[in-house]
Design a protein around this motif. Sequence first.
Motif, PDB file in Angstrom:
ATOM      1  N   THR A 148       0.671  -1.047   0.121  1.00 49.03           N
ATOM      2  CA  THR A 148       0.089  -0.024  -0.230  1.00 49.03           C
ATOM      3  C   THR A 148       1.143   1.214  -0.321  1.00 49.03           C
ATOM      4  O   THR A 148       1.997   1.529   0.830  1.00 49.03           O
ATOM      5  N   LEU A 149       0.799   2.003  -0.941  1.00 47.19           N
ATOM      6  CA  LEU A 149       1.641   3.106  -1.268  1.00 47.19           C
ATOM      7  C   LEU A 149       1.221   4.856  -1.249  1.00 47.19           C
ATOM      8  O   LEU A 149      -0.200   5.162  -1.558  1.00 47.19           O
ATOM      9  N   PRO A 150       1.134   4.842   0.512  1.00 49.93           N
ATOM     10  CA  PRO A 150       0.278   6.398   0.976  1.00 49.93           C
ATOM     11  C   PRO A 150       1.317   7.308   0.176  1.00 49.93           C
ATOM     12  O   PRO A 150       1.308   7.660  -0.621  1.00 49.93           O
ATOM     13  N   CYS A 151      -0.699   8.516  -0.180  1.00 53.10           N
ATOM     14  CA  CYS A 151       0.151   9.812  -1.448  1.00 53.10           C
ATOM     15  C   CYS A 151       0.362  10.945  -0.589  1.00 53.10           C
ATOM     16  O   CYS A 151       0.362  11.666  -0.081  1.00 53.10           O
ATOM     17  N   TRP A 156      -6.753  10.420   4.088  1.00 56.22           N
ATOM     18  CA  TRP A 156      -7.128   9.230   3.564  1.00 56.22           C
ATOM     19  C   TRP A 156      -8.224   9.359   2.506  1.00 56.22           C
ATOM     20  O   TRP A 156      -8.554   8.680   1.459  1.00 56.22           O
ATOM     21  N   ASP A 157      -9.131  10.447   2.963  1.00 58.76           N
ATOM     22  CA  ASP A 157      -9.862  10.570   2.137  1.00 58.76           C
ATOM     23  C   ASP A 157      -9.820  11.591   1.491  1.00 58.76           C
ATOM     24  O   ASP A 157     -10.638  12.234   0.037  1.00 58.76           O
ATOM     25  N   ALA A 158      -8.366  12.497   0.716  1.00 60.78           N
ATOM     26  CA  ALA A 158      -8.405  13.656  -0.107  1.00 60.78           C
ATOM     27  C   ALA A 158      -8.429  12.666  -1.592  1.00 60.78           C
ATOM     28  O   ALA A 158      -8.081  11.552  -2.136  1.00 60.78           O
ATOM     29  N   GLY A 176      -9.319   5.039  -0.713  1.00 60.55           N
ATOM     30  CA  GLY A 176      -9.447   6.855  -0.069  1.00 60.55           C
ATOM     31  C   GLY A 176      -7.948   6.470  -1.120  1.00 60.55           C
ATOM     32  O   GLY A 176      -8.384   6.851  -2.029  1.00 60.55           O
ATOM     33  N   SER A 177      -6.861   7.815  -0.344  1.00 58.00           N
ATOM     34  CA  SER A 177      -6.275   8.113  -0.803  1.00 58.00           C
ATOM     35  C   SER A 177      -4.794   7.307  -1.413  1.00 58.00           C
ATOM     36  O   SER A 177      -3.869   7.954  -2.230  1.00 58.00           O
ATOM     37  N   GLN A 178      -5.185   6.448  -1.024  1.00 55.59           N
ATOM     38  CA  GLN A 178      -4.098   5.149  -0.844  1.00 55.59           C
ATOM     39  C   GLN A 178      -3.900   4.559  -2.016  1.00 55.59           C
ATOM     40  O   GLN A 178      -5.153   4.038  -2.150  1.00 55.59           O
ATOM     41  N   CYS A 194       2.011  10.677  -7.342  1.00 54.15           N
ATOM     42  CA  CYS A 194      -0.112  11.438  -6.755  1.00 54.15           C
ATOM     43  C   CYS A 194       0.293  12.646  -6.864  1.00 54.15           C
ATOM     44  O   CYS A 194       0.757  13.240  -6.453  1.00 54.15           O
ATOM     45  N   PHE A 195      -1.238  12.994  -7.681  1.00 56.75           N
ATOM     46  CA  PHE A 195      -1.449  14.380  -7.934  1.00 56.75           C
ATOM     47  C   PHE A 195      -2.888  15.130  -7.142  1.00 56.75           C
ATOM     48  O   PHE A 195      -3.386  13.316  -6.630  1.00 56.75           O
ATOM     49  N   HIS A 196      -3.130  16.063  -6.245  1.00 57.31           N
ATOM     50  CA  HIS A 196      -4.175  16.388  -6.381  1.00 57.31           C
ATOM     51  C   HIS A 196      -4.995  16.559  -7.595  1.00 57.31           C
ATOM     52  O   HIS A 196      -4.988  16.700  -8.299  1.00 57.31           O
ATOM     53  N   ARG A 197      -6.373  15.934  -7.483  1.00 55.22           N
ATOM     54  CA  ARG A 197      -6.998  16.141  -8.249  1.00 55.22           C
ATOM     55  C   ARG A 197      -7.473  17.109  -9.082  1.00 55.22           C
ATOM     56  O   ARG A 197      -7.878  17.333 -10.381  1.00 55.22           O
TER      57      ARG A 197
END
Length: 478
Positions: A148-151, A156-158, A176-178, A194-197
């Motif tokens: 599991t790769l975190p952002c 988590w809900d980003a 979530g964001s992972q 990982c990018f902000h949507r």
Amino acid sequence: MPAGGQADPRSAGGTDGAPAWGPRSCLASMESSQAPFRMEASGPQLHLEWQVARISAALPIFPGLGPGQHSLDSILPGQQLRVYSSSDGGGAAGSKDTLGLSSSVMTAPVPWACCAVLAAAAAVVYTQRHSPQEAPHVQYERLGSDVTLPCGTANWDAAVTWRVNGTDLAPDLLNGSQLVLRGLELGHSGLYACFHRDSWHLRHQVLLHVGLPPREPVLSCRSNTYPKGFYCSWHLPTPTYIPNTFNVTVLHGSKIMVCEKDPALKNRCHIRYMHLFSTIKYKVSISVSNALGHNATAITFDEFTIVKPDPPENVVARPVPSNPRRLEVTWQIPSTWPDPESFPLKFFLRYRPLILDQWQHVELSDGTAHTITDAYAGKEYIIQVAAKDNEIGTWSDWSVAAHATPWTEEPRHLTTEAQAAETTTSTTSSLAPPPTTKICDPGELGSGGGPSAPFLVSVPVTLALAAAATTASSLMIW
């Protein structure tokens, strides 16, 4: 433009889809700009200049262009203009650098204020683009495992989007964001971003390497340059797919010896003998480690047990003239053997015809030549030679094979004169009468002269008597 050919919502306006400064303004939205460019407006005309860029539009009013400049008389309502800078190298996760201009609600040509806004925004983004970025986090994971790769530090809900090597990943891989990857394969290795949507701001990068921990290494030592020294080599029985680090230790009793790295082979090192004919054992240990694990092994041996010369060189086999069962074989002492006078070698020769699988062997205590005397005439042979120290160590590997065929006598060819003489004799004899036949002259039968007359007369007389005897026998029967 996002995958699937849909218009990028980032160029359409604010969060509610409306322009930020009213109907006669323009809204600039961008994720980055790598190539500096300049915009000027003169009345209803918008003029753009760029260095390393190409221009395209949502509507096909003009095609994509290369570096240079272009002028637009006007931008009509509903059109979208984008400037894409080249993204062959340096883009985050391979993304395109975009400057978007939306005129979805404009009813007039682009005003001066819009150009100023675009230029200022481009300068800001260009500065951000070329500012130092955080290096990707390097992570190693085991083949077949789940990860599991975190952002980064995102909640988590980003709302985030993940890409690998510039390709968007499916949303069903997210928790979530992972990012969740199951049953890792070698193909999962790569750069994950990982990018902000909404803003497409880069939040986090992970350089993932998939591999295996090392198994116990295979270690061996050999002296092919006795009495100078020996070398040790090693390898892993199975690949790990990630970098490994090896550490070699050599002990002679309690004394640590230097193991010099081989300049050509990375998995070999060389050790010089300090004391010849020593009864103290050598111990060589090797350890291997990588980001996923560690392993080690060791061997202990006496000096004389690892002596093994290289194979003999330049093995040559030749036929012996006028001897259809002999082959002359010669070779040379291996060039790596440093002192053949003080440490002589003996040799082992094997040979066989190619039509058979069984080898014949000859051991030779000295010399670098041998004559095979029991070869099959006319059959091709394969010959190899091995070497060994006269007293210690083991036999070398077999040399490169030599091939040879014993001498054979060439067939004799008849000359032209001999063939002509034989043809003449054959023709004459075929025309001559058989030796038991004689042609007589009628005149000779009545002459009574010459030694042959009685013989010629006696032949019909004998035949007449035989006929009379047969007739008499028939009369007697009847």
